[in-house]
Enzyme design. Structure first.
Site, mmCIF file in Angstrom:
data_model
loop_
_atom_site.group_PDB
_atom_site.id
_atom_site.type_symbol
_atom_site.label_atom_id
_atom_site.label_comp_id
_atom_site.label_asym_id
_atom_site.label_seq_id
_atom_site.Cartn_x
_atom_site.Cartn_y
_atom_site.Cartn_z
ATOM 1 C CG HIS A 193 18.388 -2.971 5.367
ATOM 2 N ND1 HIS A 193 19.181 -2.270 6.240
ATOM 3 C CD2 HIS A 193 18.256 -2.189 4.278
ATOM 4 C CE1 HIS A 193 19.505 -1.116 5.713
ATOM 5 N NE2 HIS A 193 18.956 -1.041 4.514
ATOM 6 C CE LYS A 195 20.864 2.909 17.753
ATOM 7 N NZ LYS A 195 19.513 3.003 17.227
ATOM 8 C CE LYS A 222 16.887 -7.402 20.076
ATOM 9 N NZ LYS A 222 17.969 -6.962 19.231
ATOM 10 N NE ARG A 223 11.531 -4.810 12.882
ATOM 11 C CZ ARG A 223 11.334 -5.920 12.167
ATOM 12 N NH1 ARG A 223 10.102 -6.359 11.918
ATOM 13 N NH2 ARG A 223 12.350 -6.608 11.684
ATOM 14 C CE LYS A 249 14.115 -7.733 14.941
ATOM 15 N NZ LYS A 249 15.348 -6.937 14.748
ATOM 16 C CB THR A 297 21.444 -0.503 14.730
ATOM 17 O OG1 THR A 297 20.014 -0.536 14.785
ATOM 18 C CG2 THR A 297 21.914 -0.598 13.292
HETATM 19 N N1 PLP Z 1 13.512 0.321 17.419
HETATM 20 C C1 PLP Z 1 14.042 1.424 17.959
HETATM 21 C C2 PLP Z 1 13.130 2.450 18.554
HETATM 22 C C3 PLP Z 1 15.426 1.611 17.974
HETATM 23 O O1 PLP Z 1 15.950 2.720 18.507
HETATM 24 C C4 PLP Z 1 16.234 0.599 17.397
HETATM 25 C C5 PLP Z 1 17.691 0.692 17.361
HETATM 26 O O2 PLP Z 1 18.311 1.179 18.209
HETATM 27 C C6 PLP Z 1 15.645 -0.533 16.867
HETATM 28 C C7 PLP Z 1 14.281 -0.638 16.881
HETATM 29 C C8 PLP Z 1 16.467 -1.661 16.295
HETATM 30 O O3 PLP Z 1 16.854 -2.538 17.272
HETATM 31 P P1 PLP Z 1 17.584 -3.920 16.941
HETATM 32 O O4 PLP Z 1 18.795 -3.571 16.143
HETATM 33 O O5 PLP Z 1 17.923 -4.463 18.267
HETATM 34 O O6 PLP Z 1 16.626 -4.749 16.195
HETATM 35 C C1 GFP Z 2 16.590 -4.437 9.667
HETATM 36 C C2 GFP Z 2 17.381 -5.679 9.991
HETATM 37 C C3 GFP Z 2 18.388 -5.424 11.088
HETATM 38 C C4 GFP Z 2 19.293 -4.281 10.666
HETATM 39 C C5 GFP Z 2 18.469 -3.066 10.249
HETATM 40 C C6 GFP Z 2 19.332 -1.978 9.658
HETATM 41 O O1 GFP Z 2 15.893 -3.888 10.715
HETATM 42 O O2 GFP Z 2 19.154 -6.560 11.311
HETATM 43 O O3 GFP Z 2 20.145 -3.914 11.703
HETATM 44 O O4 GFP Z 2 17.519 -3.418 9.266
HETATM 45 O O5 GFP Z 2 20.143 -2.499 8.649
HETATM 46 F F1 GFP Z 2 16.555 -6.710 10.319
HETATM 47 P P1 GFP Z 2 14.930 -4.290 11.916
HETATM 48 O O6 GFP Z 2 13.641 -3.687 11.582
HETATM 49 O O7 GFP Z 2 14.869 -5.733 12.075
HETATM 50 O O8 GFP Z 2 15.489 -3.680 13.142
#
Ligand code: PLP
Ligand code: GFP
Length: 827
Positions: A371, A676, A562-563, A568, A672
């Site tokens: 990942h 969404k 996102k985190r 990012k 992901t």
């Molecule tokens: N954190 C939460 C609570 C989420 O629901 C998601 C994905 O929808 C993520 C993190 C991952 O986000 P990203 O793919 O933009 O890093």
């Molecule tokens: C990691 C990767 C993302 C990926 C998810 C699921 O998660 O690019 O979409 O795994 O495969 F970095 P994050 O914690 O960064 O969201």
């Protein structure tokens, strides 16, 4: 799947009792029964927690018959079971999802109304199980939802953390971590099964012994814990299927040493208990200390050893040769990879298989999903630690490595560099075990999570292995469950879609294509825009109640959630905001010419990640200044609701106009969140990174705002020598934005507060924020221009929904089934 404990039987027990709740009256009766008999209160004396529990139990009771039936069916069938091994499951709230899956939403709502109870208030009682950090854990939750919906036999194995991801609060704009005590009131969704506990052992030493002329190895561990399974229902969407999520909890084997206790040493008496039970206490403990690292490895081994034992005990006639036909273990990243030597240990030491036979079975039973693209995220364990905690496993890893390197030598001769490069054991900076290499060598398949990521995995991250195993490397692009992230999160849009194209699309998301022609229909566009407006109002209700702020009327809702991680690039978003703010307040730009926007952030920083925490501080500091400045009033707003989690994601995403997916190209494996947003009708501004590439290809360039360097361009710039200060010097607008931050304008005049951020940008900037700034700002101007034409924007938003059905996690699961697991749904 537990075997029956006794031979007891009764004709009435042949089929599980039918669900009691499939009518309003039935639901009310069962609800009151649960209130009386499970909570010990009458309706009039009950509080909202009692009601929530009784309500959840009523839904649970309904699903129970199906669950028992599925357990029986899976045990009886010869179907291959997909065992998903994941250290994280970011589940989100369960109640609504389980109501939806069981088709009980309307009945339940009516039943509660008949009792004078507000169902909304009950929902708000549930603390979401935050057993994951971000995308990786949320992906696992989407996958098990899809597998249940598709009727695939699946057990999700993981850890029942007592404390999930921390609850984030802000003090003076800085992140403070509070414990996430999601279990304080208990959970109505879990079923502990102490009778199926497994022993998991650690430490000690190994020895060889003579077994009737055969020399064998065995492990003499020094200590151990019990792993107690807690089962959770994973209901399929309206298909009567219920799979199992089995999370392990650590319990001390000798719960209490009474002798020591009686001698008065109370602390010592509980010390060993606490030590053992710490294993499942906290999600990803701080790992910057050696102690933290050790606990992390304990966690990993703990849950995979218990899971393998759980599977092996059910082998027909205890025959391990059937294993590859009965199970596939999918390794969700490197966290569960210690399962590989564990299965070898079980097969060779416990079941006395020949090494070669065991290795053949093992290679068929595992597949590995990577990942990440960040080298520092590929886990390694020092040989010292691994050998101390799991001495037999280290021996097994050494042997796997030796035999593998023999094969490498056969192919390439004594090429020392290549051997070093492909060895599971790294020699520098310390002797350590490369878990991704182990997974790659053992796994039947290795997959990345988006096209670009899989290609970079082959070409840049593990090129030596993709050359050696050309057929092993494949791609499976991630997906998301439309049940939670469209149907539940966005009921308005769901109804609109169903009105247009009928039912069925929730389990066949490519059918959203049928919406394309509706993008040309002005009435549909109006209805679509109304749904978005209603979602914004709903979000405002939530933000007002939760945080006391709201989005101004008529504002574009520009969301980055996102985190928090430097790759990012929340910093790039922030530089855009500061540029707009600086432009208006300096008088260079007329406020009236700026599109009114509210920027919404949501992000947690890992507790030990200092730079990420500084960036959070800066976002809040900029927000405070911008929101209080009358010169930008009505034009710019910055909101940063704390504690971004799945529940908040479900509110924010449907209300967004613009989705920020702005990682440096070549760094985000997939994303992901991006899927969404697109599926909820937000337009993306994004780099050519991760699954953005596929989103853009599907929706078309006219409906996506692409900016920034491509991955090869990034590489070329590194090769030429990247000097961020050159970009600062060359771009007035960038210079003004950075200077404003550096001046202390957002820190009460104290220039030192954000100095580390400024220096980092100017002299290091590992993720090329400055290099992509100008392109990002130009793309934002294109966003403004597009947004000004409401009809055309709405048309693009509809096309985003219509063209991104590919990103259903059902499709991802189909791909895993066909290309990796070679399994089928249980009919
Ligand atoms: N954190 C939460 C609570 C989420 O629901 C998601 C994905 O929808 C993520 C993190 C991952 O986000 P990203 O793919 O933009 O890093
Ligand atoms: C990691 C990767 C993302 C990926 C998810 C699921 O998660 O690019 O979409 O795994 O495969 F970095 P994050 O914690 O960064 O969201």
């Amino acid at each position: 799947t537990p075997a029956p404990a006794t031979g007891a039987t009764h004709p009435l027990a042949l089929a599980p009792v039918a669900g009691p709740a499939s009518s309003v009256d039935g639901f009310v009766r069962q609800f009151l029964r649960n209130l009386n008999y499970e909570r010990g209160v009458t309706l009039s004396a009950s509080n909202v927690a009692d009601r929530y529990f009784a309500f959840a139990m009523t839904v649970r009771d309904y699903l129970m018959a199906r669950w028992l039936e599925d357990l029986r069916r899976q045990l009886a069938s010869k179907a291959k079971v997909v065992c998903y091994l994941s250290a994280e499951y970011l589940l989100g709230r369960q109640l609504d999802n389980n109501l939806l899956a069981s088709g009980l939403t309307d009945i339940a709502t009516e039943a509660m109304a008949a009792c004078g109870i507000d169902i909304y208030e009950l929902r708000e009682q549930e603390v979401e199980p935050g057993l994951g950090n971000g995308g990786l854990g949320r992906l696992a939750a989407c996958f098990i939802d899809s597998l249940a919906t598709m009727g695939v036999a699946n057990v999700g194995y993981g850890i029942r953390y007592e404390y999930g991801i921390f609850r984030q609060t802000f003090e003076d704009g800085q992140q403070v971590e509070q414990p996430d005590s999601w279990l304080t009131m208990g959970s109505p969704w879990e079923f502990p099964h102490p009778e199926f506990a497994q022993d998991v052992r650690f430490g000690g030493h190994t020895e060889t012994y003579d077994d009737d002329g055969v020399t064998r190895s065995r492990w003499i561990p020094a200590w151990g814990v019990k792993a107690v399974p807690y089962n959770y229902m994973v209901p399929g969407y309206l298909n009567g299927r219920v799979n199992t999520l089995r999370l392990w909890r650590a319990k001390a084997t000798n719960a209490f040493d009474l002798r020591i206790f009686n001698s008065g040493d109370f602390e010592e008496a509980v010390r060993s208990q606490t030590y053992a039970e710490n294993i499942s206490q906290v999600l990803y403990p701080e790992d910057s200390t050696p102690q933290g690292k050790e606990l992390r490895l304990q966690q990993q081994y703990f849950f995979v050893a218990a899971s393998i034992a759980d599977v092996v005990r059910l082998l027909p006639n205890g025959d391990p040769s059937t294993l590859p036909d009965r199970v596939i273990f999918q390794l969700n990243d490197t966290h569960p990879v210690i399962a590989v030597p564990e299965l070898m240990r079980v097969l060779v030491d416990d079941m006395h298989l020949e090494w070669d036979a065991a290795w053949e079975i093992t290679q068929k039973c595992f597949a590995y999903t990577c990942h990440t693209l960040l080298p520092e995220a590929l886990e390694v364990w020092s040989v010292e630690l691994l050998g101390r905690l799991l001495p037999r496993h280290l021996e097994i890893i050494y042997r796997i490595n030796e035999e593998f390197l023999d094969r490498v030598r056969e192919r390439y001769g004594d090429d020392l560099m290549r051997l070093r490069d492909m060895s599971i054991i790294a020699e520098f900076p310390e002797r350590s075990v490369r878990m991704a290499y182990l997974a790659t060598i053992a796994g039947a398949k290795v997959n990345g999570v988006a096209e670009l990521h899989s290609q970079l995995l082959r070409d840049k991250v593990l090129p030596q292995f993709s050359e050696f195993f050309p057929d092993k490397f494949i791609n499976v692009t991630n997906g998301i469950t439309p049940r939670r992230f469209i149907k539940l999160a966005n009921p308005g849009l769901s109804d609109l879609i169903t009105e247009a194209i009928g039912t069925g699309w929730l389990t066949d998301l490519e059918r959203l294509r049928e919406l394309e022609s509706y993008a040309e229909n002005p009435d549909f566009r109006t209805a679509f825009a109304e749904v978005k407006a209603a979602n914004k109002r709903h979000l405002n209700d939530v933000l007002r109640a939760r945080d006391g702020f709201e989005i101004a009327d008529g504002h574009m809702v520009d969301v980055m959630v996102k985190r928090l991680h430097e790759y990012k690039r929340q910093m790039l978003k922030l530089l855009h905001i500061v540029t707009l703010y600086e432009g208006i307040t300096s008088g260079r730009v007329a406020a009236a010419d700026v599109t009114p926007r509210t920027f919404v952030f949501g992000a947690k920083a890992a507790p030990g990640y200092v730079m990420a925490k500084r960036i959070i501080h800066l976002i809040n500091a900029v927000g405070k200044v911008v929101n209080a400045d009358p010169r930008v009033e009505g034009r710019l707003g910055v909101l940063f609701p704390p504690n971004y989690n799945v529940t908040l994601a479900e509110r924010l995403i449907p209300a967004a106009d613009l989705s920020e997916q702005i990682s440096l190209a070549g760094k985000e494996a997939s994303g992901t969140g991006n899927m969404k947003f697109a599926l909820n009708g937000a337009l993306t501004i994004g780099t050519d990174d991760g699954a953005n590439v596929e989103i853009r290809e599907l929706v078309g360039d006219d409906h996506f705002f692409l900016f920034g360097q491509s991955e090869p361009e990034v590489e070329a710039l590194w090769a030429r020598g990247y000097r961020p200060a050159d970009f600062y010097q060359a771009d007035d607008s960038l210079r003004r934005a950075i200077d404003l931050i550096a001046s202390g304008a957002f820190s009460g005049g104290d220039a030192s507060v954000f100095e580390p951020i400024v220096s980092n940008l100017l002299y290091d900037d590992r993720f090329m924020v400055l290099a992509d700034y100008s392109s990002y700002l130009q793309a934002q101007e294109r966003v403004d221009a597009a947004y000004a034409d409401t009809e055309s924007w709405t048309r693009s938003a509809i096309l985003n929904v219509a063209r991104t059905g590919y990103f259903s996690s059902d499709r991802s699961m189909r791909d895993y089934l066909d290309r990796i697991w070679r399994a089928e749904p249980v009919r």
